[in-house]
Scaffold this active site. Structure first.
Site, mmCIF file in Angstrom:
data_model
loop_
_atom_site.group_PDB
_atom_site.id
_atom_site.type_symbol
_atom_site.label_atom_id
_atom_site.label_comp_id
_atom_site.label_asym_id
_atom_site.label_seq_id
_atom_site.Cartn_x
_atom_site.Cartn_y
_atom_site.Cartn_z
ATOM 1 N N ASP A 1 0.831 -1.199 0.000
ATOM 2 C CA ASP A 1 0.000 0.000 0.000
ATOM 3 C C ASP A 1 0.874 1.260 0.000
ATOM 4 O O ASP A 1 1.863 1.331 0.739
ATOM 5 C CB ASP A 1 -0.846 -0.038 1.281
ATOM 6 C CG ASP A 1 -1.966 0.975 1.299
ATOM 7 O OD1 ASP A 1 -2.852 0.883 0.441
ATOM 8 O OD2 ASP A 1 -1.967 1.855 2.186
ATOM 9 N N GLU B 1 1.722 -0.479 -4.959
ATOM 10 C CA GLU B 1 0.786 0.571 -5.358
ATOM 11 C C GLU B 1 1.565 1.877 -5.319
ATOM 12 O O GLU B 1 1.851 2.412 -4.252
ATOM 13 C CB GLU B 1 -0.394 0.650 -4.375
ATOM 14 C CG GLU B 1 -1.420 1.670 -4.792
ATOM 15 C CD GLU B 1 -2.163 2.338 -3.639
ATOM 16 O OE1 GLU B 1 -3.284 2.794 -3.858
ATOM 17 O OE2 GLU B 1 -1.604 2.437 -2.524
HETATM 18 C C1 GLC Z 1 -4.271 2.963 -0.641
HETATM 19 C C2 GLC Z 1 -5.501 2.094 -0.542
HETATM 20 C C3 GLC Z 1 -6.637 2.934 -0.091
HETATM 21 C C4 GLC Z 1 -6.309 3.517 1.263
HETATM 22 C C5 GLC Z 1 -4.994 4.281 1.236
HETATM 23 C C6 GLC Z 1 -4.487 4.557 2.608
HETATM 24 O O1 GLC Z 1 -4.388 3.932 -1.627
HETATM 25 O O2 GLC Z 1 -5.733 1.451 -1.767
HETATM 26 O O3 GLC Z 1 -7.825 2.214 -0.034
HETATM 27 O O4 GLC Z 1 -7.325 4.396 1.646
HETATM 28 O O5 GLC Z 1 -3.992 3.534 0.597
HETATM 29 O O6 GLC Z 1 -4.068 3.391 3.227
#
Ligand code: GLC
Length: 585
Positions: free
Chosen positions: A207, A270
């Site tokens: 994440d 991500e």
């Molecule tokens: C990422 C996740 C999202 C979350 C954010 C903070 O972007 O995909 O759902 O709110 O991180 O953890």
């Protein structure tokens, strides 16, 4: 390793199904999906043809951000089950040949995490505070935040604690940012990676992978205000929060941990960074793979889609990895809806979808037939590409965004931060619990005739173990879900579900898994995306060709055997608009 032997590199060519655990399947009747619910549906996932399940966070959480605010990284939320449930699920999945990917959230913890509680208790200057990013405030008595940064979820990015210091949270205030300059933080996460790998996790989704290596020392906080929390696309490494070169040291360290295991674990990052930097995260000495969100950002337009494919292939080749393809996830409006809304240039499209949500889905006409037609063409265009396909739960049912969830039923933090000015309705519209069985039909709710009450389309059992009636699904399900329930789609040969099954089955049978990130483009005009891939050795064919027609002029069907088409084809040997065809030759 030869090109078509991907044994240990299975993830380079995988179909990964994203489970948002609280909304997938509830096994015990509390209205929240759980781990045992995932186990129950492994046969469904097997029949769908997925190679792996990625579970969004299922750890103990105060649910300030759908589970992305973690209280204990090495446990299961008691509402979702126990570690034994996880182990049972892992075994059942592996018995069916399905791998497990778990979500790692290293940028921030929950404010209820024991570390944060200790940081509050131990006070200024303590070792416990050093695990987070605490600063003195500005103003004569430090009564103002250290600087003017706003958080990604709205409101200031700093929160003041009782003794007057402020801590940084680039997301909700319940998600204090960790200090990755502290070696203790490094050790803690390595422990977490090993914990889940030891419990059978085959991989990790990381994440906010681009945000860990912050640099907030040295310059005054005020000076740092020339940047904002929102500009993660800064490309030159000067941003104090995002995409800094040092972040890669962390992933090189993690790679050592991944390689302690046989087969080596992998991770997918991500990272919302400029496309030219994505490949760094995916390199073999770091995570291995990175999400390419270009499909999730693009609207239904041949040139935007072509760019998305070209860039995705290029980045993957550069990193020595394979590309990833994502149309939907738990953070963006469902693509069957996006493709049915008016199509404006891609950059403006997300704003349009956002405005549409703000007006509860009334400000623009959502052409659901068109959205469905395009979503059918899209999965076929995507699934024949080399690399990994990430499918978000419910997209295989062709679910649309639930745009009219009442504001007072929303769970996502963004609407709460912004509800005073109604600027963001958040991400709950794609997180509504799945419809499994429309024999378990809710009745129109008393508060809104378009939503159901009293039953949950088989999301929850009818009763709990003690015989009492199950709770309602945690987010309201619209009554139109009845046509999208798994049992309804099972029986319909023309359903989205049966298209996904067939498409994933053919992908597995007909295409050669490859380490390469190349395709042979075919030129059938600017409104057509057409490419060829080598067919698998035992398919009896040389090539598999995928053709998607975006334009309103029919396109001549290339020669060969039609394997699958997203709509029934006309008799005149053409491919109509918004249709994909796979041809073997
Ligand atoms: C990422 C996740 C999202 C979350 C954010 C903070 O972007 O995909 O759902 O709110 O991180 O953890």
């Amino acid at each position: 390793m030869t090109d078509n032997n991907l044994r240990d590199d299975w993830w380079k060519q995988a179909v990964v199904y994203q489970v948002y655990p609280r909304s997938f399947k509830d096994s015990d009747g509390d209205g929240l999906g759980d781990i045992a619910g995932v186990t129950e549906k492994i046969p469904y996932l097997k029949a769908l043809g997925v190679d792996a399940i990625w579970l969004s966070p299922f750890y103990p959480s105060a649910l300030a951000d759908g589970g992305y605010d973690i209280i204990d990284y090495r446990n299961v939320d008691p509402r979702l089950g126990t570690m034994k449930d996880f182990d049972d699920m892992e075994k059942a999945a592996h018995r069916s040949g399905i791998k497990i990917v778990v979500d790692i959230v290293p940028n921030h913890t929950s404010n209820e995490h024991v570390w944060f509680k200790q940081a509050l208790a131990d006070g200024r200057g303590s070792a416990a505070r050093e695990r987070y990013i605490f600063k003195e405030g500005s103003g004569p008595n430090g009564e103002f935040p250290p600087n003017d940064w706003g958080s990604l979820f709205g409101g200031p990015a700093w929160e003041r604690v009782d003794d007057g210091q402020w801590y940084l949270h680039i997301f909700a205030k319940e998600q204090p940012d960790l200090n990755w300059n502290n070696p203790e933080v490094h050790e803690e996460f390595k422990k977490t990676l090993r914990f889940w790998a030891d419990h059978g996790a085959d991989g990790f989704r990381v994440d906010v992978a681009h945000g860990l290596a912050k640099k907030l020392d040295g310059a005054s906080m005020k000076d740092l205000s020339r940047w904002t929390v929102h500009d993660s696309l800064c490309h030159d490494g000067t941003h104090p929060l995002w995409d800094r070169a040092q972040v890669h040291d962390i992933y090189r360290e993690w790679r050592q941990v991944f390689n302690e295991y046989t087969p080596h674990r992998f991770a997918v990052g991500e990272a919302w960074v400029v496309p030219e930097h994505q490949y760094l995260y995916a390199s073999p000495d770091e995570l291995g793979q990175v999400f390419n969100f270009e499909f999730a950002k693009a609207n239904w337009d041949s040139s935007a889609m072509r760019t998305a494919i070209t860039e995705g292939l290029k980045a993957a080749e550069r990193s020595g990895s394979t590309p990833t393809w994502v149309m939907s996830n738990h953070d963006v409006p469902r693509h069957a809806s996006r493709y049915g809304l008016p199509q404006v240039p891609s950059q403006a499209h997300h704003q349009l979808a956002k405005d549409w949500l703000l007006r509860d889905g009334t400000s623009y006409y959502e052409d659901r037939d068109l959205g469905t037609k395009r979503a059918r063409a899209a999965i076929m265009m995507e699934a024949a590409l080399p690399g990994s396909v990430y499918v978000y739960q419910g997209e295989e049912l062709g679910l649309f965004e639930v745009a009219n969830i009442p504001w007072d039923r929303l769970e996502d933090p963004t609407p709460f931060k912004t509800r005073y000015n109604f600027t963001d309705k958040g991400r709950d519209g794609c997180r509504v619990p799945l419809p499994w069985d429309n024999a378990d039909m809710p009745r129109a709710a008393t508060w809104d005739a378009s939503f159901g009450a009293g039953a949950s389309f088989g999301f929850s059992p009818k009763t709990k173990a003690d015989g009492t009636v199950s709770a309602e699904a945690h987010l309201p399900q619209p009554l139109w879900f009845k046509d999208f329930a798994v049992n309804a789609e099972d029986d319909d040969s023309g359903s989205m579900l049966n298209l996904y099954r067939r498409c994933l089955e053919l992908r597995a049978q007909m295409l050669t898994p490859t380490q390469l990130s190349t395709i042979d483009w075919l030129d059938l005009g600017s409104q057509v995306i057409a490419y060829a891939r080598k067919a698998s050795d035992d398919s009896g064919f040389q090539q598999i060709v995928s053709v998607t027609n975006f334009g309103n002029e029919p396109v001549e069907l290339p020669k060969g055997k039609v394997l699958l088409s997203s709509q029934t084809l006309p008799q005149d040997g053409t491919i109509p608009q918004d249709v994909t065809v796979w041809i073997a030759r």
